[in-house]
Design a protein around this motif. Structure first.
Motif, PDB file in Angstrom:
ATOM      1  N   TYR A  71      -1.335   6.965  -9.057  1.00 56.18           N
ATOM      2  CA  TYR A  71      -1.316   5.708  -9.824  1.00 56.18           C
ATOM      3  C   TYR A  71      -0.664   5.891 -11.199  1.00 56.18           C
ATOM      4  O   TYR A  71      -0.095   4.950 -11.746  1.00 56.18           O
ATOM      5  N   GLY A  72      -0.748   7.084 -11.733  1.00 58.93           N
ATOM      6  CA  GLY A  72      -0.121   7.348 -13.038  1.00 58.93           C
ATOM      7  C   GLY A  72       1.314   7.806 -12.923  1.00 58.93           C
ATOM      8  O   GLY A  72       1.931   8.199 -13.919  1.00 58.93           O
ATOM      9  N   ASP A  73       1.864   7.775 -11.730  1.00 61.04           N
ATOM     10  CA  ASP A  73       3.241   8.243 -11.529  1.00 61.04           C
ATOM     11  C   ASP A  73       3.973   7.317 -10.557  1.00 61.04           C
ATOM     12  O   ASP A  73       4.729   7.772  -9.695  1.00 61.04           O
ATOM     13  N   LEU A  74       3.707   6.015 -10.703  1.00 60.13           N
ATOM     14  CA  LEU A  74       4.311   5.059  -9.758  1.00 60.13           C
ATOM     15  C   LEU A  74       5.823   4.992  -9.939  1.00 60.13           C
ATOM     16  O   LEU A  74       6.326   5.018 -11.064  1.00 60.13           O
ATOM     17  N   ASN A  75       6.509   4.870  -8.843  1.00 60.28           N
ATOM     18  CA  ASN A  75       7.914   4.484  -8.873  1.00 60.28           C
ATOM     19  C   ASN A  75       7.908   2.951  -8.913  1.00 60.28           C
ATOM     20  O   ASN A  75       7.395   2.304  -8.001  1.00 60.28           O
ATOM     21  N   TYR A  76       8.450   2.358  -9.982  1.00 65.95           N
ATOM     22  CA  TYR A  76       8.291   0.913 -10.166  1.00 65.95           C
ATOM     23  C   TYR A  76       9.106   0.080  -9.188  1.00 65.95           C
ATOM     24  O   TYR A  76       8.716  -1.037  -8.862  1.00 65.95           O
ATOM     25  N   ASP A  77      10.227   0.628  -8.721  1.00 68.95           N
ATOM     26  CA  ASP A  77      10.973  -0.127  -7.695  1.00 68.95           C
ATOM     27  C   ASP A  77      10.114  -0.218  -6.439  1.00 68.95           C
ATOM     28  O   ASP A  77      10.032  -1.265  -5.793  1.00 68.95           O
TER      29      ASP A  77
END
Ligand code: NAI
Length: 271
Positions: free
Chosen positions: A107-113
């Motif tokens: 959750y702290g390293d989401l790829n936003y695309d």
């Protein structure tokens, strides 16, 4: 068992991927209860071919549609209306997918695309399904629309990452559109918050075994199965639930109202 709860009703069922899918079980139950419907899934899911077996069993057709594409949805509805010979009494949104979960992103390293894709596929597609249906005036009065959610929308389940946010959005869309559709067509819109269930989408989530077993030990009735969920969906499509709308309905064997169970207490006891 009640009979012909959905006699004369027509609709669309999304999301039947294989025989474990909640939508698959729903299609079988809806057929058993006298409904006529069209099956649909993303073109990519179609390659596996299983859905064609279901269509045969349900005496219907499959129309491919990516639920994130308004154009696909318009085509789906036009063709389904022609095949069914009229407007719809029910729509099932049984769609979920998170690239971040698939690829193990925390959750702290989401790829936003990918996160945008999760929200679009798992939540905004519900809005799209309803907006297109409303614009084309395709719902019959007293129709029913159902989406599937999970309690991670309200409480933290760390492994559920961006799907938790997608489910919160999905539940909010059910309220927003439920208001509009209630006013304009007496159509109800609800989400069902289902127990962990062994399906492709469910078991793809990290630590699924642990939270499946945990939920089962907490819930006084145990986890609700996909079949039981299908029956609940059929009841929401039936005329017996006409005044239920804009709700997130727990179908979880009592999990959401239980603090702790004796089984869990025993596990943590020092004695
Ligand atoms: P499933 O993997 O059988 O169904 C998910 C479906 O979404 C698949 O048929 C897939 O092809 C479809 N899909 C993915 N992207 C799509 C797109 N762009 N357009 C159209 N369809 C697309 O798994 P399941 O568990 O039956 O999932 C149904 C719903 O139930 C999902 O919303 C899921 O989040 C929800 N749910 C599942 C739980 C579980 O533990 N399995 C618990 C609570 C809710």
């Amino acid at each position: 068992m009640p009979e012909n709860l959905l006699k004369g009703k027509k609709g669309i069922i999304t999301g039947a991927l294989d025989e474990n899918s909640i939508a698959w079980k729903t299609a079988l139950k809806a057929k058993e209860q006298g409904a006529k419907f069209v099956l649909t899934n993303a073109p990519i899911a179609m390659r596996m071919g299983a859905i064609n077996e279901l269509a045969k069993e349900c005496d219907t057709i499959v129309i491919p549609a990516d639920a994130t594409s308004v154009e696909d949805l318009e085509k789906l509805y036009d063709e389904a209306k022609e095949y069914l010979g009229g407007n719809f009494d029910f729509l099932l949104h049984s769609i979920g997918m998170s690239p971040n979960i698939r690829k193990g992103r925390a959750y702290g390293d989401l790829n936003y695309d990918w996160a945008m894709k999760s929200y679009d596929v798992s939540a905004i597609s519900f809005h799209k399904m309803m907006q297109v249906a409303e614009k084309k005036d395709l719902m019959n009065e007293w129709g029913s629309i159902v989406g599937l959610s999970y309690i991670a929308s309200q409480r933290v389940f760390p492994f559920y990452t961006d799907m938790a946010d997608a489910k919160a959005l999905l539940e909010s869309i059910a309220r927003g559109f439920g208001y509009r559709f209630g006013k304009s067509k007496k159509v109800r819109v609800n989400t069902i918050s289902q127990s962990p269930t062994v399906t492709t989408a469910g078991s793809g989530i990290g630590g699924f075994d642990a939270f499946y077993n945990f939920a089962d030990s907490v819930s006084p009735l145990g986890n609700a199965s996909a079949e039981a969920c299908a029956e609940y969906i059929v009841s929401l499509f039936s005329d017996f639930t006409r005044m239920v709308t804009m709700q997130n309905l727990y179908h979880d064997g009592g999990y959401s109202s239980t603090g702790i169970s004796e089984e869990i207490m025993e596990k943590f006891s020092d004695k």
